[in-house]
Design an enzyme around this catalytic site. Structure first.
Site, PDB file in Angstrom:
ATOM      1  N   ASP A   1      -5.565   5.981   3.098  1.00  0.00           N
ATOM      2  CA  ASP A   1      -4.574   5.150   2.578  1.00  0.00           C
ATOM      3  C   ASP A   1      -3.064   5.624   2.911  1.00  0.00           C
ATOM      4  O   ASP A   1      -2.829   6.663   2.701  1.00  0.00           O
ATOM      5  CB  ASP A   1      -4.894   4.821   1.116  1.00  0.00           C
ATOM      6  CG  ASP A   1      -4.034   3.861   0.479  1.00  0.00           C
ATOM      7  OD1 ASP A   1      -3.813   2.483   1.064  1.00  0.00           O
ATOM      8  OD2 ASP A   1      -3.399   4.075  -0.381  1.00  0.00           O
TER       9      ASP A   1
ATOM     10  N   ARG B   1     -10.877   5.822   5.055  1.00  0.00           N
ATOM     11  CA  ARG B   1      -9.836   5.231   5.591  1.00  0.00           C
ATOM     12  C   ARG B   1      -8.520   5.750   4.872  1.00  0.00           C
ATOM     13  O   ARG B   1      -8.575   5.880   3.472  1.00  0.00           O
ATOM     14  CB  ARG B   1      -9.690   3.603   4.967  1.00  0.00           C
ATOM     15  CG  ARG B   1      -8.290   3.082   4.930  1.00  0.00           C
ATOM     16  CD  ARG B   1      -8.571   1.613   4.311  1.00  0.00           C
ATOM     17  NE  ARG B   1      -7.452   0.692   4.202  1.00  0.00           N
ATOM     18  CZ  ARG B   1      -6.390   0.954   3.402  1.00  0.00           C
ATOM     19  NH1 ARG B   1      -6.414   1.674   2.637  1.00  0.00           N
ATOM     20  NH2 ARG B   1      -5.456   0.008   3.671  1.00  0.00           N
TER      21      ARG B   1
ATOM     22  N   HIS C   1      -1.265   9.161  -3.517  1.00  0.00           N
ATOM     23  CA  HIS C   1      -0.725   9.267  -4.950  1.00  0.00           C
ATOM     24  C   HIS C   1      -1.992   9.212  -6.003  1.00  0.00           C
ATOM     25  O   HIS C   1      -3.052   9.070  -5.362  1.00  0.00           O
ATOM     26  CB  HIS C   1       0.200   8.083  -5.370  1.00  0.00           C
ATOM     27  CG  HIS C   1      -0.298   6.901  -4.676  1.00  0.00           C
ATOM     28  ND1 HIS C   1       0.528   6.359  -3.479  1.00  0.00           N
ATOM     29  CD2 HIS C   1      -1.368   6.064  -5.241  1.00  0.00           C
ATOM     30  CE1 HIS C   1      -0.365   5.200  -3.353  1.00  0.00           C
ATOM     31  NE2 HIS C   1      -1.521   5.059  -4.088  1.00  0.00           N
TER      32      HIS C   1
ATOM     33  N   GLU D   1      -4.473   4.072   7.854  1.00  0.00           N
ATOM     34  CA  GLU D   1      -3.569   2.865   7.479  1.00  0.00           C
ATOM     35  C   GLU D   1      -2.296   2.984   7.722  1.00  0.00           C
ATOM     36  O   GLU D   1      -1.437   3.605   6.755  1.00  0.00           O
ATOM     37  CB  GLU D   1      -4.054   2.416   6.047  1.00  0.00           C
ATOM     38  CG  GLU D   1      -3.470   1.315   5.662  1.00  0.00           C
ATOM     39  CD  GLU D   1      -2.602   0.951   4.439  1.00  0.00           C
ATOM     40  OE1 GLU D   1      -2.180  -0.132   4.048  1.00  0.00           O
ATOM     41  OE2 GLU D   1      -2.286   1.951   3.699  1.00  0.00           O
TER      42      GLU D   1
ATOM     43  N   ASP E   1      -3.670  -1.171  -8.903  1.00  0.00           N
ATOM     44  CA  ASP E   1      -3.269  -1.686  -7.697  1.00  0.00           C
ATOM     45  C   ASP E   1      -4.320  -1.945  -6.956  1.00  0.00           C
ATOM     46  O   ASP E   1      -4.467  -1.461  -5.956  1.00  0.00           O
ATOM     47  CB  ASP E   1      -2.391  -0.710  -7.095  1.00  0.00           C
ATOM     48  CG  ASP E   1      -1.784  -1.172  -5.816  1.00  0.00           C
ATOM     49  OD1 ASP E   1      -1.788  -2.289  -5.321  1.00  0.00           O
ATOM     50  OD2 ASP E   1      -1.614  -0.414  -4.942  1.00  0.00           O
TER      51      ASP E   1
ATOM     52  N   GLN F   1       1.619   4.837 -10.184  1.00  0.00           N
ATOM     53  CA  GLN F   1       1.029   5.339  -9.209  1.00  0.00           C
ATOM     54  C   GLN F   1       1.959   6.601  -8.811  1.00  0.00           C
ATOM     55  O   GLN F   1       3.210   6.539  -7.961  1.00  0.00           O
ATOM     56  CB  GLN F   1       0.882   4.835  -7.757  1.00  0.00           C
ATOM     57  CG  GLN F   1      -0.192   3.619  -7.778  1.00  0.00           C
ATOM     58  CD  GLN F   1      -0.287   2.650  -6.771  1.00  0.00           C
ATOM     59  OE1 GLN F   1       0.745   1.701  -6.739  1.00  0.00           O
ATOM     60  NE2 GLN F   1      -1.302   2.521  -6.162  1.00  0.00           N
TER      61      GLN F   1
ATOM     62  N   HIS G   1      -7.089  -7.224   2.761  1.00  0.00           N
ATOM     63  CA  HIS G   1      -6.749  -7.432   1.608  1.00  0.00           C
ATOM     64  C   HIS G   1      -5.229  -7.439   1.156  1.00  0.00           C
ATOM     65  O   HIS G   1      -4.680  -7.862   0.195  1.00  0.00           O
ATOM     66  CB  HIS G   1      -7.308  -6.467   0.576  1.00  0.00           C
ATOM     67  CG  HIS G   1      -6.628  -4.803   0.879  1.00  0.00           C
ATOM     68  ND1 HIS G   1      -6.853  -4.447   2.163  1.00  0.00           N
ATOM     69  CD2 HIS G   1      -6.125  -4.138   0.054  1.00  0.00           C
ATOM     70  CE1 HIS G   1      -6.159  -3.194   2.153  1.00  0.00           C
ATOM     71  NE2 HIS G   1      -5.620  -3.055   0.970  1.00  0.00           N
ATOM     72  N   ASP G   2      -4.299  -7.039   2.124  1.00  0.00           N
ATOM     73  CA  ASP G   2      -2.864  -6.772   1.800  1.00  0.00           C
ATOM     74  C   ASP G   2      -2.317  -8.102   2.381  1.00  0.00           C
ATOM     75  O   ASP G   2      -2.825  -8.912   3.110  1.00  0.00           O
ATOM     76  CB  ASP G   2      -2.236  -5.571   2.593  1.00  0.00           C
ATOM     77  CG  ASP G   2      -2.524  -4.515   1.775  1.00  0.00           C
ATOM     78  OD1 ASP G   2      -2.614  -4.758   0.338  1.00  0.00           O
ATOM     79  OD2 ASP G   2      -2.628  -3.265   2.049  1.00  0.00           O
TER      80      ASP G   2
ATOM     81  N   ARG H   1      -1.236 -11.231  -3.685  1.00  0.00           N
ATOM     82  CA  ARG H   1      -2.230 -10.632  -2.738  1.00  0.00           C
ATOM     83  C   ARG H   1      -3.840 -11.028  -3.204  1.00  0.00           C
ATOM     84  O   ARG H   1      -4.468 -11.223  -2.651  1.00  0.00           O
ATOM     85  CB  ARG H   1      -2.341  -8.955  -2.703  1.00  0.00           C
ATOM     86  CG  ARG H   1      -0.985  -8.720  -1.642  1.00  0.00           C
ATOM     87  CD  ARG H   1      -0.821  -6.928  -1.557  1.00  0.00           C
ATOM     88  NE  ARG H   1      -1.004  -6.469  -2.640  1.00  0.00           N
ATOM     89  CZ  ARG H   1      -0.832  -5.237  -3.064  1.00  0.00           C
ATOM     90  NH1 ARG H   1      -0.956  -4.292  -2.012  1.00  0.00           N
ATOM     91  NH2 ARG H   1      -0.652  -4.692  -4.166  1.00  0.00           N
TER      92      ARG H   1
HETATM   93  C1  GLC Z   1      -2.373   0.586   0.824  1.00  0.00           C
HETATM   94  C2  GLC Z   1      -3.273  -0.573   0.335  1.00  0.00           C
HETATM   95  C3  GLC Z   1      -2.392  -1.448  -0.507  1.00  0.00           C
HETATM   96  C4  GLC Z   1      -1.796  -0.334  -1.746  1.00  0.00           C
HETATM   97  C5  GLC Z   1      -0.810   0.440  -1.206  1.00  0.00           C
HETATM   98  C6  GLC Z   1      -0.654   1.872  -2.073  1.00  0.00           C
HETATM   99  O1  GLC Z   1      -1.199  -0.017   1.728  1.00  0.00           O
HETATM  100  O2  GLC Z   1      -3.525  -1.093   1.414  1.00  0.00           O
HETATM  101  O3  GLC Z   1      -3.426  -2.493  -1.068  1.00  0.00           O
HETATM  102  O4  GLC Z   1      -0.944  -1.370  -2.483  1.00  0.00           O
HETATM  103  O5  GLC Z   1      -1.712   1.320  -0.198  1.00  0.00           O
HETATM  104  O6  GLC Z   1      -2.010   2.488  -2.516  1.00  0.00           O
END
Ligand code: GLC
Length: 630
Positions: free
Chosen positions: A278, A276, A178, A320, A135, A246, A387-388, A512
């Site tokens: 996540d 960051r 995760h 995030e 991922d 995950q 990146h998303d 993506r």
């Molecule tokens: C966050 C990341 C994304 C990822 C997700 C799972 O949202 O920005 O790219 O797929 O977490 O870890």
């Protein structure tokens, strides 16, 4: 002899050197500041004294291990207050391999980043992750090991040191929701070890996943449907909110919390400045809820903030939180009990693109008014692309009061940005189209969404001019917002969509990757070539960055608000600092407009440098004004 050495050893153990004493005093003072609240929250969540004692002991251990240079930086930053809220702070997010092959490669390219005026670099996930089940690096197999093809922990620490010497801060992802299914804990859990199984969410009875699915939405409805994965060898289901590889961690287990905090401190000690967090809204699960933004998430983030302030107070937590608008700001906590230092300004980002498609700035203005009314201590990270995908998390309450319903509106946006609508120059692809809810998200680079790709394809110079103008206007808008701007690597040279991901079976199902292409160094080589697309974008951005860094009205403490204007496609922002006043006007339409200034007065056009008395200004389509009033 032996006796002598022994007695000397005894002496040092009894009387600690002054520096150690001072370090202990600083730690004790920081711990003292937070201990009661931290303990209170910990006991409320876990009721486990022994584990809390262990946490305190380990905090001291990580503090002792933190090197002298970082400790000095911590003290300087503590004294400076919110050190990251500098007016010239400019971020860039990049993938190490896409940008420079490996960590050492990044070191060699630091002068390019300096040329871009970037002083905050987000290194996209680089920890060890299984190939093909990564991922994009967000499935971490080992929180203390760098992906071998990118380098080692030592390389990372060396890069951080070099960055610090040049005044650059480093950011990394801490994927705490995760682990990868290849993580040591997951491997042991798979062997049926109860201690490790309790670190995840396992169940044998299919009724449990079925019950969860009733209330928990899906993150990847197409690429990874459902929230559980069945493991036939174990005869168990495991909770997997994201991809099946995950595995969600169980923060109800204090061992998970403690160990993840140790990982956080370990990474901070490698010299990271910004962590960051996540997917933070997801970290607490409870059956019967949507498993997002639960109150315990805030308790955990608050504890993490205090742990950081005790061990490594120079560190910034960036949350995030990609959620609907009203769920985002609570992650700042309160001014007295803060959680994250910084949050992504995700709603503003999505609303900006909504404005590009609709040419109606009303919703963006409303969104800005909400952001501007928050306490000034709250710092947003502003961005156009990351990146998303773009999830179209807009204020549908307001939109529907204007006659726009959620699903048809999302469809309109997705059609528009795919270039399927009359007048659209954008290019890109859908992401996770959900056949049931009919929801879909969108992927593409800034340049492609602004029309650089379509203009290049059609070799249409007029379209290209307009695309560049739009691209620069959106960046100027991002620089005008309150907070810290973040560029997406490649945007500074107008990098367009990369369709080659479709040839890689590991990437093909995840669109993506269309905006995660390798950095085009051949384009970066053209930034000096007068009149090239790259030069126009690069030099245009540089001009904006210089103005922003040089003018007090762009300071973090400036007052920022929007201004009413008779034309819905015009967004007007005022920034005030002391006696200075900036009028920033953005034309979200193809048509040129005559802009009436609030009064006939002397203004400096910060872009052209011209100072004169004006009452009206002519503004081309997709152009902007930065007018400083005298
Ligand atoms: C966050 C990341 C994304 C990822 C997700 C799972 O949202 O920005 O790219 O797929 O977490 O870890």
């Amino acid at each position: 002899m032996a006796g002598k050495a022994g007695s000397r050893k005894k002496k040092t153990a009894a009387a600690k050197p002054a520096a150690v004493k001072e370090a202990d005093r600083i730690f004790a003072e920081r711990l003292g500041r937070h201990h009661d609240e931290l303990r209170w929250l910990y006991m409320e969540l876990y009721g486990n004294d022994a584990m809390f004692a262990e946490l305190c002991e380990q905090m001291k251990r990580y503090y002792d291990q933190r090197n002298a240079k970082l400790k000095k930086l911590d003290r300087e930053r503590e004294a400076a207050g919110a050190w990251y809220r500098k007016r010239d702070m400019l971020g860039m997010m990049l993938y190490i391999d896409n940008f420079a092959g490996n960590i050492r490669g990044v070191q060699e390219k630091l002068s390019y980043l300096e040329k871009c005026h970037v002083n905050y670099v987000h290194l996209m996930p680089f920890l060890d992750t299984p190939k093909g089940r990564s991922d994009g690096g967000y499935a971490v197999a080992d929180f203390r090991k760098v992906r071998p093809d990118l380098g080692t922990m030592e390389d990372l620490a060396a890069l951080a040191e070099q960055c610090h010497d040049r005044g650059i801060s480093l950011c990394m992802d801490f994927v705490m929701n995760h682990t990868s299914e290849d993580h040591e804990w997951a491997k042991r859990a798979r062997q049926g070890d109860g201690e490790y199984m309790s670190r995840y969410f396992f169940c044998a009875d299919p009724a449990i996943p079925a019950e969860y699915e009733k209330t928990v939405p899906q993150v990847f409805p197409t690429t990874a449907p459902g929230n559980f994965t069945y493991l036939p060898q174990m005869g168990h289901f495991v909770l997997t909110t994201f991809y099946p590889y995950q595995w969600d961690l169980n923060y109800g287990n204090p061992r998970v919390f403690n160990e993840m905090m140790y990982n956080f401190l370990y990474l901070a000690n490698q010299g990271m400045d910004i962590i960051r967090i996540d997917a933070v809204p997801y970290i607490w699960k409870q059956m019967g809820t949507n498993c997002r933004n639960l109150p315990q998430v805030h308790t955990i983030v608050r504890m993490m903030r205090m742990i950081g302030e005790i061990v490594c107070p120079g560190i910034v937590l960036l949350g995030e939180v990609v959620m609907e608008p009203d769920k985002v700001a609570p992650y700042f906590g309160t001014v007295e009990k803060p959680e994250c230092h910084m949050l992504y300004n995700v709603t503003t980002m999505a609303t900006t693109w909504n404005t590009v498609a609709t040419r109606d700035a009303r919703l963006l203005r409303k969104q800005m008014d909400i952001v501007c009314s928050l306490p000034r201590e709250y710092t947003f990270l502003n961005y156009l692309r990351c990146h998303d995908d773009i999830g179209w998390g807009l204020d549908y309450g307001t939109l529907s009061s204007w006659g726009m319903r959620e699903i048809p509106h999302k469809r309109f946006l997705n059609e528009y940005f795919q270039g399927k609508t009359e007048g659209s120059v954008s290019r890109g692809e859908l992401y996770n189209e959900d056949p049931i809810t009919q929801d879909a998200r969108f992927c593409g680079t800034t340049a492609s969404m602004c029309g650089v790709e379509s203009a290049g394809f059609e070799q249409n110079a007029f379209m290209m001019e307009q695309a560049i103008r739009k691209d620069l206007m959106l960046h100027a808008y991002m620089f005008t917002q309150s907070g810290i701007p973040m560029l997406y690597s490649g945007d500074e040279v107008g990098q367009v969509n990369d369709y080659s991901y479709k040839e890689d079976p590991d990437k093909a199902p995840d669109s993506r990757y269309i905006h995660r292409g390798a950095f085009p160094w051949e384009l970066a080589d053209r930034i000096e070539e007068k009149g090239s697309v790259q030069e126009k974008i690069f030099a245009g951005l540089l001009r904006l960055e210089k103005i922003r860094a040089g003018e007090a009205v762009f300071g973090a403490d400036a007052q920022v608000y929007t201004k009413d204007y008779s034309d819905d496609s015009i967004l007007w922002i005022v920034r005030r600092s002391g006696e200075e006043e900036l009028h920033a006007v953005f034309n979200f339409s193809d048509e040129g407009k005559t802009i009436w200034m609030p009064e006939r007065a002397v203004y400096t056009d910060l872009v052209t440098g011209v100072t004169e008395e004006v009452e009206t200004v002519e503004l081309s389509g997709w152009d902007f004004l930065w007018m400083k009033k005298h």
